[in-house]
Design an enzyme around this catalytic site. Sequence first.
Site, PDB file in Angstrom:
ATOM      1  N   CYS A 129      11.609   9.324  16.479  1.00 29.16           N
ATOM      2  CA  CYS A 129      12.294   9.507  15.162  1.00 29.16           C
ATOM      3  C   CYS A 129      13.830   8.965  15.002  1.00 29.16           C
ATOM      4  CB  CYS A 129      12.233  11.032  14.742  1.00 29.16           C
ATOM      5  SG  CYS A 129      13.316  11.159  13.140  1.00 29.16           S
ATOM      6  N   GLY A 217       7.700   2.171   4.067  1.00 30.65           N
ATOM      7  CA  GLY A 217       7.373   1.441   2.612  1.00 30.65           C
ATOM      8  C   GLY A 217       7.110   0.122   2.945  1.00 30.65           C
ATOM      9  N   SER A 266       4.638   6.511   2.766  1.00 30.87           N
ATOM     10  CA  SER A 266       5.518   6.078   1.675  1.00 30.87           C
ATOM     11  C   SER A 266       4.711   5.694   0.270  1.00 30.87           C
ATOM     12  CB  SER A 266       6.575   5.085   2.014  1.00 30.87           C
ATOM     13  OG  SER A 266       7.379   5.672   3.063  1.00 30.87           O
TER      14      SER A 266
END
Length: 304
Positions: A129, A217, A266
């Site tokens: 992350c 995305g 996404s």
Amino acid sequence: MSKLKTRFLDKEFKNPIVLASGILGLTAASMNNAVNNGCGGVTVKSVSKDARPGHPNPTMTGTDHYFINAVGLSNPSVAEGIKEFAKFKEMTNAPLVGSIFAGTPDEFAEVTEIICQSPIDFLEVNVSCPNVSKEFGTPFAYDTKAVEVITKKVKEKSTVPVIIKLTPQAWNVAEIAKVAEDAGADAICAGNTISGMAIDIRARKPVLHNKQGGVSGPALFPVALKAVYDIYKTVKIPIIGTGGITTGEDAIAMVMAGASLLGVGSAVYYRGQDVFEKINNEMTEFMKKENINSLEEIRGIAHK
Ligand SMILES: Cc1cc2nc3c(=O)[nH]c(=O)nc-3n(C[C@H](O)[C@H](O)[C@H](O)COP(=O)(O)O)c2cc1C
């Protein structure tokens, strides 16, 4: 949908699409909703030993081209999370991927022991992350030694197959995947978001409270695709291709790069909650047109 049936390690998936971690939270109802909308399997939002409130708002922004978030790994703790995982399994037999993160290798082992008391089918280990580096320092996924140690510690305690989730931002992601494989990982997820930011030019300051966030995305797709392509050349264990998959054509390209399962996150924001069904239909349509009978036929075919 039978053309899309996929065997991943020891489990049968009705199709290769899995909800990516963190997108629809970790309540049983919302994860089951993704299954009803066509997901072959579900990944829970990453959980940690203790509850975390996450970063203050704003935590998300986006355009037609990219999405960027700095949620900060908010979660109610592994002990609370596993109650929802049990409920999910009462609702559906779709495969469930648990997801954990921690600040140290020993804590990864501790969280593994707790999450394995729940009916998860696989355990994804989030070492990548980008949004919590102020707290935890550089993501472990840039560091071969850290990936090796964490993989071994988690493998010692896990009762289910272990998936190591890497970042395509690491220039040597394929080498890191090999380290994970040699340390006992059963699969690789490639991968997480990559670090970025957005600036509000009228307010003249960063949009996100955390200033930086993780880019996902459509803009992430070619980056993730290359990571999967490179990793496929390097390891024998299966890969979950994740990052920017928005259409059936993206999904097919990811399989051709070598992915076995396809993480979709996404795209829910771009195409709605039934995006999984839409992607499945588009894949099936393409396969019909191209006379492809199974995903096995085209997996890794871009390497030939
Ligand atoms: C709002 C949000 C929250 C996320 N939370 C997590 C998380 O808790 N754990 C994790 O491993 N990845 C998390 N991710 C990363 C996604 O699982 C996925 O790897 C990434 O978004 C790329 O896929 P996509 O382009 O299909 O969204 C999160 C992504 C978003 C957008």
